[in-house]
Motif scaffolding. Sequence first.
Motif, PDB file in Angstrom:
ATOM      1  N   ASN A  67       0.825  -1.214   0.000  1.00 53.14           N
ATOM      2  CA  ASN A  67       0.000   0.000   0.000  1.00 53.14           C
ATOM      3  C   ASN A  67       0.860   1.266   0.000  1.00 53.14           C
ATOM      4  O   ASN A  67       0.575   2.215  -0.731  1.00 53.14           O
ATOM      5  N   LEU A  68       1.911   1.268   0.793  1.00 51.11           N
ATOM      6  CA  LEU A  68       2.787   2.428   0.861  1.00 51.11           C
ATOM      7  C   LEU A  68       3.495   2.657  -0.472  1.00 51.11           C
ATOM      8  O   LEU A  68       3.545   3.779  -0.973  1.00 51.11           O
ATOM      9  N   SER A  69       4.017   1.591  -1.057  1.00 51.31           N
ATOM     10  CA  SER A  69       4.718   1.753  -2.337  1.00 51.31           C
ATOM     11  C   SER A  69       3.753   2.175  -3.441  1.00 51.31           C
ATOM     12  O   SER A  69       4.116   2.963  -4.314  1.00 51.31           O
ATOM     13  N   ALA A  70       2.523   1.696  -3.412  1.00 47.69           N
ATOM     14  CA  ALA A  70       1.535   2.106  -4.410  1.00 47.69           C
ATOM     15  C   ALA A  70       1.228   3.597  -4.282  1.00 47.69           C
ATOM     16  O   ALA A  70       1.136   4.298  -5.296  1.00 47.69           O
ATOM     17  N   LYS A  71       1.091   4.090  -3.073  1.00 41.11           N
ATOM     18  CA  LYS A  71       0.820   5.516  -2.859  1.00 41.11           C
ATOM     19  C   LYS A  71       1.989   6.381  -3.324  1.00 41.11           C
ATOM     20  O   LYS A  71       1.794   7.408  -3.966  1.00 41.11           O
TER      21      LYS A  71
END
Length: 45
Positions: free
Chosen positions: A11-15
Motif C-alpha cells: 500500500n505504501l509503495s503504491a501511494k
Amino acid sequence: MKKILKKAAVNLSAKVLKSFAISTSASACSVSFYQPKEPKCLREK
C-alpha cells in the motif's frame, strides 16, 4: 504478522509511485518537455 507487513508495504509503495507518476506527468506538460505534434486535421489554416 508477515502478511500485515507485506500488505502495508504494498500500500505504501503504491501511494508513493502513484504520487510520483502524477507529479511527473503534470510537470512534463507545464515545463514543456513533452509537446506532441498536432494532427493535420486539427491545425488552423
